[in-house]
Write a protein that holds these residues in place. Structure first.
Motif, PDB file in Angstrom:
ATOM      1  N   ASP A   1       3.140   8.647   9.221  1.00 52.25           N
ATOM      2  CA  ASP A   1       2.615   9.994   9.717  1.00 52.25           C
ATOM      3  C   ASP A   1       1.507   9.784  10.647  1.00 52.25           C
ATOM      4  O   ASP A   1       1.466  10.634  11.768  1.00 52.25           O
ATOM      5  CB  ASP A   1       2.435  10.735   8.575  1.00 52.25           C
ATOM      6  CG  ASP A   1       2.437  12.338   8.844  1.00 52.25           C
ATOM      7  OD1 ASP A   1       2.649  12.679   9.829  1.00 52.25           O
ATOM      8  OD2 ASP A   1       2.075  12.980   7.856  1.00 52.25           O
ATOM      9  N   ILE A   2       0.515   9.075  10.244  1.00 51.43           N
ATOM     10  CA  ILE A   2      -0.711   8.938  11.102  1.00 51.43           C
ATOM     11  C   ILE A   2      -0.238   8.247  12.440  1.00 51.43           C
ATOM     12  O   ILE A   2      -0.804   8.772  13.369  1.00 51.43           O
ATOM     13  CB  ILE A   2      -1.902   8.246  10.363  1.00 51.43           C
ATOM     14  CG1 ILE A   2      -2.515   9.124   9.042  1.00 51.43           C
ATOM     15  CG2 ILE A   2      -3.058   7.994  11.178  1.00 51.43           C
ATOM     16  CD1 ILE A   2      -3.247   8.561   8.204  1.00 51.43           C
ATOM     17  N   LEU A   3       0.426   7.187  12.229  1.00 50.40           N
ATOM     18  CA  LEU A   3       0.842   6.393  13.431  1.00 50.40           C
ATOM     19  C   LEU A   3       1.450   7.555  14.516  1.00 50.40           C
ATOM     20  O   LEU A   3       1.329   7.180  15.872  1.00 50.40           O
ATOM     21  CB  LEU A   3       1.764   5.199  13.042  1.00 50.40           C
ATOM     22  CG  LEU A   3       2.094   4.347  14.202  1.00 50.40           C
ATOM     23  CD1 LEU A   3       1.099   3.516  14.683  1.00 50.40           C
ATOM     24  CD2 LEU A   3       3.627   3.437  13.775  1.00 50.40           C
TER      25      LEU A   3
ATOM     26  N   GLY B   1      -9.041   8.219   0.729  1.00 54.85           N
ATOM     27  CA  GLY B   1      -8.570   7.131   1.317  1.00 54.85           C
ATOM     28  C   GLY B   1      -7.823   7.406   2.950  1.00 54.85           C
ATOM     29  O   GLY B   1      -8.070   6.898   4.010  1.00 54.85           O
ATOM     30  N   ALA B   2      -6.829   8.511   2.532  1.00 49.49           N
ATOM     31  CA  ALA B   2      -5.905   8.770   3.804  1.00 49.49           C
ATOM     32  C   ALA B   2      -6.703   9.598   4.807  1.00 49.49           C
ATOM     33  O   ALA B   2      -6.378   9.309   5.976  1.00 49.49           O
ATOM     34  CB  ALA B   2      -4.681   9.600   3.242  1.00 49.49           C
ATOM     35  N   THR B   3      -7.592  10.452   4.682  1.00 48.10           N
ATOM     36  CA  THR B   3      -8.522  10.966   5.510  1.00 48.10           C
ATOM     37  C   THR B   3      -9.292  10.047   6.027  1.00 48.10           C
ATOM     38  O   THR B   3      -9.513  10.046   7.508  1.00 48.10           O
ATOM     39  CB  THR B   3      -9.461  12.053   4.778  1.00 48.10           C
ATOM     40  OG1 THR B   3      -8.639  12.781   4.006  1.00 48.10           O
ATOM     41  CG2 THR B   3      -9.996  13.048   6.024  1.00 48.10           C
ATOM     42  N   THR B   4      -9.797   8.957   5.702  1.00 49.78           N
ATOM     43  CA  THR B   4     -10.603   7.914   6.213  1.00 49.78           C
ATOM     44  C   THR B   4      -9.681   7.174   7.093  1.00 49.78           C
ATOM     45  O   THR B   4      -9.990   6.870   8.350  1.00 49.78           O
ATOM     46  CB  THR B   4     -11.359   6.807   5.168  1.00 49.78           C
ATOM     47  OG1 THR B   4     -11.976   7.524   4.221  1.00 49.78           O
ATOM     48  CG2 THR B   4     -11.967   5.619   5.714  1.00 49.78           C
ATOM     49  N   ALA B   5      -8.673   6.699   6.617  1.00 49.72           N
ATOM     50  CA  ALA B   5      -7.672   6.138   7.545  1.00 49.72           C
ATOM     51  C   ALA B   5      -7.539   6.762   8.771  1.00 49.72           C
ATOM     52  O   ALA B   5      -7.239   6.315   9.705  1.00 49.72           O
ATOM     53  CB  ALA B   5      -6.344   5.620   6.745  1.00 49.72           C
ATOM     54  N   GLN B   6      -7.205   8.297   8.611  1.00 47.54           N
ATOM     55  CA  GLN B   6      -6.757   8.993   9.714  1.00 47.54           C
ATOM     56  C   GLN B   6      -8.000   9.018  10.658  1.00 47.54           C
ATOM     57  O   GLN B   6      -7.746   8.814  11.968  1.00 47.54           O
ATOM     58  CB  GLN B   6      -6.280  10.486   9.191  1.00 47.54           C
ATOM     59  CG  GLN B   6      -6.127  11.292  10.420  1.00 47.54           C
ATOM     60  CD  GLN B   6      -6.471  12.690  10.044  1.00 47.54           C
ATOM     61  OE1 GLN B   6      -6.345  13.008   8.589  1.00 47.54           O
ATOM     62  NE2 GLN B   6      -6.230  13.688  10.936  1.00 47.54           N
TER      63      GLN B   6
ATOM     64  N   PRO C   1       1.578   5.141   0.838  1.00 52.52           N
ATOM     65  CA  PRO C   1       0.596   4.740   1.705  1.00 52.52           C
ATOM     66  C   PRO C   1       1.544   4.512   3.119  1.00 52.52           C
ATOM     67  O   PRO C   1       1.133   4.643   4.197  1.00 52.52           O
ATOM     68  CB  PRO C   1       0.214   3.240   1.482  1.00 52.52           C
ATOM     69  CG  PRO C   1       1.020   2.816   0.247  1.00 52.52           C
ATOM     70  CD  PRO C   1       1.432   4.037  -0.444  1.00 52.52           C
ATOM     71  N   GLN C   2       2.873   3.895   2.779  1.00 54.62           N
ATOM     72  CA  GLN C   2       3.545   3.945   3.868  1.00 54.62           C
ATOM     73  C   GLN C   2       4.102   5.027   4.579  1.00 54.62           C
ATOM     74  O   GLN C   2       4.143   5.276   5.953  1.00 54.62           O
ATOM     75  CB  GLN C   2       5.028   3.029   3.572  1.00 54.62           C
ATOM     76  CG  GLN C   2       4.906   1.734   3.075  1.00 54.62           C
ATOM     77  CD  GLN C   2       4.259   1.506   1.527  1.00 54.62           C
ATOM     78  OE1 GLN C   2       4.250   2.474   0.850  1.00 54.62           O
ATOM     79  NE2 GLN C   2       4.843   0.555   0.874  1.00 54.62           N
ATOM     80  N   GLY C   3       4.233   6.020   3.746  1.00 54.76           N
ATOM     81  CA  GLY C   3       4.511   7.447   4.340  1.00 54.76           C
ATOM     82  C   GLY C   3       3.201   8.030   5.058  1.00 54.76           C
ATOM     83  O   GLY C   3       3.575   8.332   6.260  1.00 54.76           O
ATOM     84  N   LYS C   4       2.155   8.032   4.582  1.00 54.86           N
ATOM     85  CA  LYS C   4       1.131   8.522   5.091  1.00 54.86           C
ATOM     86  C   LYS C   4       0.742   7.804   6.540  1.00 54.86           C
ATOM     87  O   LYS C   4       0.398   8.269   7.499  1.00 54.86           O
ATOM     88  CB  LYS C   4      -0.058   8.369   4.084  1.00 54.86           C
ATOM     89  CG  LYS C   4       0.028   9.485   3.159  1.00 54.86           C
ATOM     90  CD  LYS C   4      -1.382   9.733   2.286  1.00 54.86           C
ATOM     91  CE  LYS C   4      -1.172  10.818   1.192  1.00 54.86           C
ATOM     92  NZ  LYS C   4      -2.166  10.985   0.592  1.00 54.86           N
ATOM     93  N   ALA C   5       0.924   6.406   6.321  1.00 55.40           N
ATOM     94  CA  ALA C   5       0.569   5.515   7.594  1.00 55.40           C
ATOM     95  C   ALA C   5       1.275   5.912   8.579  1.00 55.40           C
ATOM     96  O   ALA C   5       0.998   5.899   9.617  1.00 55.40           O
ATOM     97  CB  ALA C   5       0.537   3.989   7.100  1.00 55.40           C
TER      98      ALA C   5
END
Ligand code: APR
Length: 315
Positions: free
Chosen positions: A45-47, A14-19, A39-43
């Motif tokens: 970081d990606i942002l 999921g996180a790799t797809t979002a990235q 998810p907040q942390g990963k999002a």
């Protein structure tokens, strides 16, 4: 206005797809998971990679579904991955519980969305989600064949020492041991693979493709593949979001095509803004047709097991 994509499950896939979707820049992303703050942390970081990768897209994380409301595309990756020695089928009841808890929320918050299933065992999870959502088959289907085909193409390109882009191939059927690489229509720059490689070598590549997921699970020890799976998801997502109408293998509910009725199995589909806009029937050899039927029978067995389970009765 950018399209809105929700990715359910902020784990490896999921996180790799979002990235990947964020980096392409043409869709805003909501990443959701049950683990608080993950998810907040990963999002976030990606942002914060936006200025570096040149993306102005938005991405947020959430533990609920409010933020996901009105999504155009929802990609479901939530679930438990395999451990060494496990088959995808061993995940069925655990992941059925997870998928059952998700689909109702997705339908409630994004009733007009297209849902792309990724959770394994893929064909059974797609079937369960379709039944739970009551969506038309055009708006709910699964990703597997694009990944299996990418693995098949990689191994052929490696063997022949040519660019992967020269290899045209399709892998149909269920996402498991019974998948069906279509050898007789596989070509390299238009030349049939059967003219380029000996039968025994082709057989070895077919087997490696079937075992492709397991090969990675064995190496990773904890967890399963996610780089190629996320790239495969994005290939399907892009055809939908940009209405490209690509013909890709996808796990779709069949209504008599290929002699299969009432089951979700991997076949070539045309993907556009409306989702699966057409199930394409390609001519199969007798052997391939028999292999596809065998693959469908394996999916049916799992679907029946699911229907008999307590989880299904409770939902
Ligand atoms: N809602 C949202 N997220 C959930 C839920 C739920 N009900 N249940 C579990 N999850 C989350 C987990 O918290 C975890 O973060 O799903 C995520 C799964 O991530 P990983 O364990 O890293 O698994 P991953 O490798 O991403 O695989 C996910 O895709 O390819 C398939 O076989 C694979 O079924 C597996 C799925």
């Amino acid at each position: 206005m950018r399209k809105k994509v929700t990715v359910v499950g902020a784990g490896n896939v999921g996180a790799t797809t979002a990235q990947r979707i964020f980096e392409l820049g043409y869709a805003d992303v909501v990443l959701t998971d049950v683990i608080p703050d993950l998810p907040q942390g990963k999002a976030l970081d990606i942002l914060e990679s936006g200025p570096l990768v040149g993306s102005d897209a938005k991405i947020v994380g959430s533990n609920g579904y409010d933020e996901t409301a009105g999504s155009d595309l929802v990609i479901v990756t939530a679930g438990v991955p395999r451990k060494p020695g496990m088959s995808r089928d061993d995940l069925v009841l655990t992941n059925l519980k997870i998928v059952s808890s998700i689909i109702g929320e997705v339908v409630r918050f994004s009733p007009h969305s297209i849902i792309l299933m990724v959770t394994n065992p893929l064909d059974a999870m797609t079937q369960a989600a379709l039944e739970l959502s009551r969506f038309p088959r055009s708006r709910l289907f699964g990703m597997a064949g694009v990944l299996d085909t990418a693995r098949f193409r990689t191994f052929i390109a490696q063997e022949l020492n040519v660019s992967v882009e020269e290899v045209q191939a399709y892998v149909l059927g269920g996402h498991g041991d019974t998948m069906v690489p279509l050898v007789h229509t596989t070509t390299v720059a238009g030349v049939p693979i059967t003219d380029l490689l000996e039968g025994e070598k082709i057989d070895r590549i077919v087997q490696r493709t079937r075992d492709g997921g397991g090969e990675i699970v064995k190496l990773l020890k904890a967890g399963s593949a996610y780089y190629a799976p996320s790239a495969a998801i994005v290939e399907m997502a892009e055809s939908i979001l940009l209405d490209r109408k690509r013909i890709l293998p996808g796990c779709s509910y069949l209504e008599g095509e290929y002699g299969i009725r009432g089951l979700c199995v991997g076949v070539p589909v045309k993907l556009g803004a409306k989702g699966v806009e057409q199930v394409i029937e390609v001519k199969l050899s007798h052997e391939e047709m028999a292999a596809l039927q065998k693959s469908a029978a394996a999916v049916k067995e799992l679907v029946e097991l699911m229907h008999r389970s307590e989880v299904a009765k409770a939902s």
